[in-house]
Motif scaffolding. Sequence first.
Motif, PDB file in Angstrom:
ATOM      1  N   THR A   2       0.855  -1.089   0.045  1.00 60.82           N
ATOM      2  CA  THR A   2       0.173   0.007  -0.132  1.00 60.82           C
ATOM      3  C   THR A   2       1.054   1.107   0.131  1.00 60.82           C
ATOM      4  O   THR A   2       2.020   1.186   0.374  1.00 60.82           O
ATOM      5  N   GLN A   3       0.300   2.292  -0.470  1.00 60.65           N
ATOM      6  CA  GLN A   3       0.859   3.452  -0.432  1.00 60.65           C
ATOM      7  C   GLN A   3       0.823   4.237   0.831  1.00 60.65           C
ATOM      8  O   GLN A   3       0.147   3.822   1.813  1.00 60.65           O
ATOM      9  N   GLN A   4       1.957   5.044   1.021  1.00 61.71           N
ATOM     10  CA  GLN A   4       1.852   6.061   2.195  1.00 61.71           C
ATOM     11  C   GLN A   4       0.985   7.202   2.038  1.00 61.71           C
ATOM     12  O   GLN A   4       1.569   8.314   1.934  1.00 61.71           O
ATOM     13  N   ALA A   5      -0.364   6.916   2.401  1.00 60.60           N
ATOM     14  CA  ALA A   5      -1.403   7.740   2.161  1.00 60.60           C
ATOM     15  C   ALA A   5      -1.201   8.950   2.873  1.00 60.60           C
ATOM     16  O   ALA A   5      -1.597  10.398   2.292  1.00 60.60           O
ATOM     17  N   ARG A   7       1.369  10.345   4.173  1.00 60.53           N
ATOM     18  CA  ARG A   7       2.747  10.996   4.283  1.00 60.53           C
ATOM     19  C   ARG A   7       2.760  12.366   3.553  1.00 60.53           C
ATOM     20  O   ARG A   7       2.138  12.635   2.598  1.00 60.53           O
ATOM     21  N   GLU A   9       4.325  15.646   1.712  1.00 60.90           N
ATOM     22  CA  GLU A   9       5.153  15.533   0.626  1.00 60.90           C
ATOM     23  C   GLU A   9       6.438  15.986   1.066  1.00 60.90           C
ATOM     24  O   GLU A   9       7.684  15.306   0.265  1.00 60.90           O
ATOM     25  N   GLU A  21      10.913  -1.515   3.728  1.00 64.65           N
ATOM     26  CA  GLU A  21       9.678  -2.281   3.716  1.00 64.65           C
ATOM     27  C   GLU A  21       9.438  -2.996   5.254  1.00 64.65           C
ATOM     28  O   GLU A  21      10.523  -3.478   5.702  1.00 64.65           O
ATOM     29  N   TYR A  29       4.112  -3.299   4.169  1.00 64.51           N
ATOM     30  CA  TYR A  29       3.826  -1.827   4.146  1.00 64.51           C
ATOM     31  C   TYR A  29       5.245  -1.182   3.758  1.00 64.51           C
ATOM     32  O   TYR A  29       6.508  -1.770   3.918  1.00 64.51           O
ATOM     33  N   GLU A  30       5.341   0.371   3.544  1.00 64.20           N
ATOM     34  CA  GLU A  30       6.562   0.773   3.325  1.00 64.20           C
ATOM     35  C   GLU A  30       6.398   2.084   4.255  1.00 64.20           C
ATOM     36  O   GLU A  30       5.498   2.929   4.347  1.00 64.20           O
ATOM     37  N   ASN A  44       0.610   4.945   6.822  1.00 59.20           N
ATOM     38  CA  ASN A  44      -0.256   4.022   6.006  1.00 59.20           C
ATOM     39  C   ASN A  44      -1.549   3.970   6.349  1.00 59.20           C
ATOM     40  O   ASN A  44      -2.157   2.896   5.925  1.00 59.20           O
TER      41      ASN A  44
END
Lengths: 988, 91
Positions: A2-5, A7, A9, A21, A29-30, A44
């Motif tokens: 999944t993306q780091q929604a 986070r 910029e 990871e 996750y990352e 995340n």
Amino acid sequence: MTQQANRLESGGILVRERPVEFEYDGIRYEGFEGDTLASALMANGIRTVGRSFKYHRARGIYTAGSHEPNALVELRTGARREPNTLATMAELHAGLIAASQNCWPTVRHDLMSVNSALSAFLVAGFYYKTFKWPRRFWTNIYEPVIRRAAGLGHASGKADPDRYEKSYAHCDVLVVGAGPAGIAAADSAARAGARVILCDEHARIGGALLNDRTEINGQAGVEWALDAPSRLSRLGVKVMPRTTVAGWYDDNTFAAAERVSDHLAEPPKHLPRQKLWRIAARHVVVASGAIERPLLFSGNDRPGVMLASSARAYVNHYAVRPGSRAVVCGNNDDLYTTAADLRRAGIAIAAIVDSRSAQEPSDVALAGSLVSQAVGGRSVRKVAVTDLEGGARRTIKCDLVCVAGGWMPNVSLLSQRGVKPAWNEGLQSLVPPETEAETYTCAGACAGRFGTQECLAEGARAGRRAAAAAGIDVPPGEAAPFAASGPFQGKPGGQSRVRGEAGKTFVDLQNDVTARDIELAAREGYGAVEHLKRYTTMGMATDQGRLSNVNGLAVLADVRGVPVSEVGTTTYRPPYTPVTLGTLAGHFQGRTWRPRRLSGFHDWAAERGAEFVENGLWMRWNCFAQPGESLAQAAAREVKAVRSGAGMCDVSTLGKIEIQGPDAVELIDHVYAGNLRKLTVGRSRFALMLREDGMVFDDGTVTRLARDHFLVTTTTGNAGRAMEHLEYCHQVLWPKLDLHMVSVTDAWSGLSIAGPRSRDVLETVVDRLDLSNEAFPFLSAADTSVCAGVPARLMRISYSGELAYEIYVPYQFAEDFIRTLEERGKEFGLCPYGLEALGIMRIEKGHVAGSELNGRTTPADVGLEWAASGTKSAGYIGRALSAREGLVDPEREVLVGLKAVKPTQEIAAGSHLLNKRGSRTLADTQGYVSAACFSPTLEQNIALAFLKRGRERHGEVLRAANPLQKREILVEVTSPVFYDPESDRVRR
Amino acid sequence: MRLTCPICGTRPLEEFTYRGDASVRRPPDFNPKNTGAWVDYVYMRDNPKGPHKEHWFHGGGCSSWLTVERDTVSHEVRSVKLARSARSGGR
């Protein structure tokens, strides 16, 4: 993945070019290098990170520090699994595997949350009230069920594969906590010339400077903090991040746990996982900062509710959004800083709820109001805000509630040393007293001094004061001034709680203690603060109440109708945060648990296939089993070899002490029972050391090598204690005696050569000494030499009951000597034997050992009254109290021998002796078996035992009962000397 | 906690073993009528709050018996002397 929604910029102290990871509850996750597990989960979009202890309510990340009550997780897998770690402190690293705990089947759907519906019963003192009856239900039913429901994480159950170390450090000034005050203190103390150690529990030093937007001397505060380690190192300061000062002990000694490799997937070979430091400091600067006070309202535990300072930390330090629409609530100006920081991160501010009425209301700012309820399940959805004057309520939608209830100085460490913080009305908190202590200085927020500028200035002053107190000649002048922004905005005003709301208001989040629990406890008579703590478990979680304490005291004061200052506070104890057992153990485990002592004959014996047995620190020969032989078979063969030919046994481990000087004989006469003045030069004697209470302390031999030169031996196990005792007698009891003593245990290696052919064996190695019975009778002793010039000490002493000698050679000759002896002894059947065979032979001969000299037996009890006779005036240790009634009672249990009536029946050591007829109760016990064996010489089972009026009962048949083994056999009482009762064999 | 041995200097606690009250005196001689004094000597101890003279053994160092004056409340060590000379007021 999944993306780091969530986070941001840009911003934060992250290494964005290094994504990391990790896995949480089985999903990958990352995050970035620089994240904690908590900030990466937040990035995340994970909001529920645990279930509460008692009610299994969904909980989210509440703080960004070591006082985190909710985000307790299991880290790693397999043997490296570690339960109950804080996600807010765990550094993210590649391959990190974490799992939520205290939930079943998953953290999102936890069936145990039915407890919440049963909450009317799960009140304060619940366990005490509920699980009392029936008694046997406790171990079988209640405890296992409660443990499963209320437990935290689970240990791996496997051996820890990692290494742990212990280290020592000394310094003039130890600085605990590396926020602005700590850094400034370390800096100024080092400039004044002190050796300084600076410890901080976080991965980076800087404290609040990393989390807030400040400015120092024209530089961003965060940059100033990030430069600090190199700046301080140049001044010689030892900077220790990831190091928690866990305990403060006498003489300014500190225990600190350094997490050396916890931020790596696996510790590299050359590094331990953690290290326990013992730091001795002349002076300590406590700069442990302050913790923001939570607010009490219904549902204040819902995921999405967090400390305002923590929300700023996540936004500024970790560049993550803890939510998208925030309500900021509190009683001080930190609200507005928080709102500004959140806005910068793109978080909508739904409302700023300020309890103070003087504030100017604006489109979002509500004055004179407080959040009274948070609503939501796995995340907060809305809050109710109540006007404090009119009581009007309004509902505001949000997914983040930041609470700012003022600041609580972190007094844990000071409290450990008995420093009592006092209630400060202005700060609405407990603040340590302002004292000029010799051993410590308190600085910064921990001292109740807030704001970046003041923390820096106070820290610098504290550093100079600490250096001076440590004995450094501090040059005159002032510390360089700081110009810093970031004034203190956390001074609380107004009310901080709306009372009377329905639902649960949590005071201690980790232990699930509610305001109602405290009120109930007070009503039920547990209103004293220490009682309250134990009755409700408030403040007994891993943070010891750092987060909950002040709120709990305020609630308690409220119910009792007294000011908070009168309620008092509980004491914090080490460790500051939990320390793993591995760290406390260090390398003291497994093979390196303790040192091993090896005799000079060890390598030879190992070559010959000896089985060793531990005796104190020593590794002693147990037996030399030949292929296919059991221990018992080997011992029986060795006994027969000694009794028919010759054997040798390592006696290097016996304690050996030389006492020399004109008054040596005086000391000997005092410390040994009986009369040893008459011992002539060249003679040895068996002797007993007693304790002052008349019990036998140790047995051994005394040899007079010259008029004023004695060699005494002690048992292996008592060697150290006997030396200490002799030194006490000399230095304290009879200091005027002119003598010296020294332990020579390690200097001389010894063998007992025993058996009818032992004289023949010895004659092959002894240089010039007539060993004939006439020239060197039983109990003779001589300094001599062996193998053409090797110095040796020879004594004709027997423990086995055979003709026997003890021969000692210097340690460095031991190996050559035993190889020569082995070679030359072959023709006489010389056979090595171990403790097992020795144990059998001493029982056959009725000689006492540790199981008889157990600290509760007198010389007469063990049949050695002859060794404790002596002239009327003899004042040896133990004589005076030996005459007490109880010790001369004819009913006492004394040493006897036992023979199994059926010779093949084994007699269990520890068995109780009972009359042949009569009940099997403790009241009827006649004595007990102290040592037992199968005698290969008598071909039957025998034992030594203590029996009431034993001397009169030889020939009587008794029962030897061993209820543990459910066995009972018949035994016949005999003399304890089974073998050669006239002792002819030792005198031949 | 650390003790400053008059011979070895300041050393950590692990090198020392504690024995107990240093003020008790061994009765001078053996006299069967004097059992009471012996029982006091062997068994009876005060448990004072505050300054306490006690015997410690420096087994991990010079093997000296020491007389340590220690406060049982604050754990402050006020003096450490060699036991053999402490009674006659030596160093």
